[in-house]
Design a protein around this motif. Sequence first.
Motif, PDB file in Angstrom:
ATOM      1  N   CYS A 101     -27.043 -33.246  21.194  1.00 47.36           N
ATOM      2  CA  CYS A 101     -26.534 -32.337  20.171  1.00 47.36           C
ATOM      3  C   CYS A 101     -27.651 -31.861  19.243  1.00 47.36           C
ATOM      4  N   ILE A 102     -28.490 -32.788  18.779  1.00 46.66           N
ATOM      5  CA  ILE A 102     -29.539 -32.436  17.827  1.00 46.66           C
ATOM      6  C   ILE A 102     -30.635 -31.592  18.480  1.00 46.66           C
ATOM      7  N   LEU A 109     -28.706 -31.194  11.661  1.00 46.02           N
ATOM      8  CA  LEU A 109     -28.275 -32.510  11.211  1.00 46.02           C
ATOM      9  C   LEU A 109     -26.918 -32.838  11.828  1.00 46.02           C
ATOM     10  N   VAL A 110     -26.836 -34.008  12.453  1.00 47.78           N
ATOM     11  CA  VAL A 110     -25.584 -34.471  13.056  1.00 47.78           C
ATOM     12  C   VAL A 110     -25.138 -35.718  12.306  1.00 47.78           C
ATOM     13  N   ILE A 111     -23.883 -35.739  11.873  1.00 44.41           N
ATOM     14  CA  ILE A 111     -23.372 -36.872  11.108  1.00 44.41           C
ATOM     15  C   ILE A 111     -22.208 -37.514  11.848  1.00 44.41           C
ATOM     16  N   GLY A 112     -22.339 -38.823  12.083  1.00 44.16           N
ATOM     17  CA  GLY A 112     -21.276 -39.552  12.756  1.00 44.16           C
ATOM     18  C   GLY A 112     -20.064 -39.718  11.852  1.00 44.16           C
ATOM     19  N   ASN A 113     -18.890 -39.469  12.397  1.00 39.70           N
ATOM     20  CA  ASN A 113     -17.652 -39.577  11.648  1.00 39.70           C
ATOM     21  C   ASN A 113     -16.852 -40.783  12.118  1.00 39.70           C
ATOM     22  N   ARG A 114     -16.767 -41.801  11.249  1.00 39.22           N
ATOM     23  CA  ARG A 114     -15.939 -42.960  11.549  1.00 39.22           C
ATOM     24  C   ARG A 114     -14.467 -42.583  11.387  1.00 39.22           C
ATOM     25  N   LYS A 115     -13.667 -42.939  12.348  1.00 41.06           N
ATOM     26  CA  LYS A 115     -12.251 -42.593  12.266  1.00 41.06           C
ATOM     27  C   LYS A 115     -11.549 -43.390  11.173  1.00 41.06           C
ATOM     28  N   LYS A 116     -12.078 -44.575  10.889  1.00 43.20           N
ATOM     29  CA  LYS A 116     -11.489 -45.430   9.856  1.00 43.20           C
ATOM     30  C   LYS A 116     -12.543 -45.737   8.803  1.00 43.20           C
ATOM     31  N   LYS A 117     -12.254 -45.415   7.559  1.00 39.35           N
ATOM     32  CA  LYS A 117     -13.159 -45.688   6.454  1.00 39.35           C
ATOM     33  C   LYS A 117     -12.867 -47.084   5.892  1.00 39.35           C
ATOM     34  N   ASN A 118     -13.891 -47.766   5.433  1.00 37.99           N
ATOM     35  CA  ASN A 118     -13.755 -49.158   5.016  1.00 37.99           C
ATOM     36  C   ASN A 118     -13.062 -49.329   3.670  1.00 37.99           C
ATOM     37  N   ARG A 119     -13.180 -48.354   2.785  1.00 37.61           N
ATOM     38  CA  ARG A 119     -12.676 -48.500   1.426  1.00 37.61           C
ATOM     39  C   ARG A 119     -11.890 -47.265   1.001  1.00 37.61           C
ATOM     40  N   ILE A 120     -10.950 -47.465   0.076  1.00 37.37           N
ATOM     41  CA  ILE A 120     -10.126 -46.361  -0.417  1.00 37.37           C
ATOM     42  C   ILE A 120     -10.998 -45.292  -1.053  1.00 37.37           C
ATOM     43  N   ILE A 121     -12.002 -45.707  -1.814  1.00 35.78           N
ATOM     44  CA  ILE A 121     -12.862 -44.734  -2.480  1.00 35.78           C
ATOM     45  C   ILE A 121     -13.694 -43.941  -1.470  1.00 35.78           C
ATOM     46  N   ASP A 174     -30.075 -23.965   4.069  1.00 39.31           N
ATOM     47  CA  ASP A 174     -29.457 -23.241   5.194  1.00 39.31           C
ATOM     48  C   ASP A 174     -29.602 -23.973   6.527  1.00 39.31           C
ATOM     49  N   PHE A 175     -29.615 -25.311   6.483  1.00 37.96           N
ATOM     50  CA  PHE A 175     -29.636 -26.089   7.719  1.00 37.96           C
ATOM     51  C   PHE A 175     -28.213 -26.249   8.241  1.00 37.96           C
ATOM     52  N   LYS A 176     -28.093 -26.283   9.549  1.00 30.94           N
ATOM     53  CA  LYS A 176     -26.786 -26.383  10.200  1.00 30.94           C
ATOM     54  C   LYS A 176     -26.401 -27.844  10.386  1.00 30.94           C
ATOM     55  N   ILE A 177     -25.190 -28.210   9.898  1.00 30.57           N
ATOM     56  CA  ILE A 177     -24.676 -29.576  10.007  1.00 30.57           C
ATOM     57  C   ILE A 177     -23.417 -29.576  10.866  1.00 30.57           C
ATOM     58  N   ILE A 178     -23.297 -30.585  11.738  1.00 29.04           N
ATOM     59  CA  ILE A 178     -22.039 -30.762  12.467  1.00 29.04           C
ATOM     60  C   ILE A 178     -21.610 -32.223  12.400  1.00 29.04           C
ATOM     61  N   ASN A 179     -20.318 -32.455  12.631  1.00 28.41           N
ATOM     62  CA  ASN A 179     -19.760 -33.802  12.677  1.00 28.41           C
ATOM     63  C   ASN A 179     -19.508 -34.202  14.124  1.00 28.41           C
ATOM     64  N   LEU A 180     -19.761 -35.469  14.445  1.00 32.59           N
ATOM     65  CA  LEU A 180     -19.400 -36.018  15.745  1.00 32.59           C
ATOM     66  C   LEU A 180     -18.622 -37.312  15.527  1.00 32.59           C
ATOM     67  N   ASP A 181     -17.477 -37.434  16.143  1.00 34.36           N
ATOM     68  CA  ASP A 181     -16.689 -38.663  16.025  1.00 34.36           C
ATOM     69  C   ASP A 181     -17.417 -39.827  16.683  1.00 34.36           C
TER      70      ASP A 181
END
Length: 218
Positions: A101-102, A109-121, A174-181
């Motif tokens: 992807c990168i 920039l590629v950012i990993g997306n956790r399906k479950k977050k550890n904390r409410i905040i 102006d950098f391109k960011i995407i999310n990946l699960d």
Amino acid sequence: MRDLVILIPCRNDGKSLEKIILKLKKYNLLIIDDFSSDNTSSLRLKYEIDYIRNKKNLGYERSIIKGFNHILKKMKKINFIITLDADGQHTLKDISKFYQCIKSKKIDLVIGNRKKKNRIIEKKLSELSKKKYNVYDPVSGFKAYKRNIIKKILKKIKPDLFLSDVIPLSIQNDFKIINLDININNRKNSNPKVGSLKKVNKKIQKIIKHFKISWKKN
């Protein structure tokens, strides 16, 4: 993948880190040992890896920044950087997906997306980040960067925001960011990675404030 380095900050993660090293033999690895007191330092002699040991405990962000500086100064052939945690949470099979992807000319920039977050905040932060920046998991430790964006924004990265500020900094440039699960495994290490619950909540509140201010500037 000679143009890629896997940057792994660690502190007292010797057991889980060794398993990661064994599974990632085909990659260039850069380990930033944040003044561990376990067997982490012995891995330097046991395996052929680039290894830097901090002379004192610097924390997660400063260790990552130190790694970035080393890559820019010493690893001239590296064009792509993937960061991941040393506690075994990240699924290593995702590295190939991030790398492909990168390498795209349109993605910085590629950012990993956790399906479950550890904390409410964290959920609150994710909702804000998604609304303002279309980034689902800003404090994810699994990210892929092009070298040029690190070179551009490194001096502006703050050492107390879990590297989340690379998002508004990237958007400003102006950098391109995407999310990946990504899938998350159970941690192999019981050591707290980012401090007490109170400390983490306070830091994430600071990130939320920083995001709101950055959004107004944009």
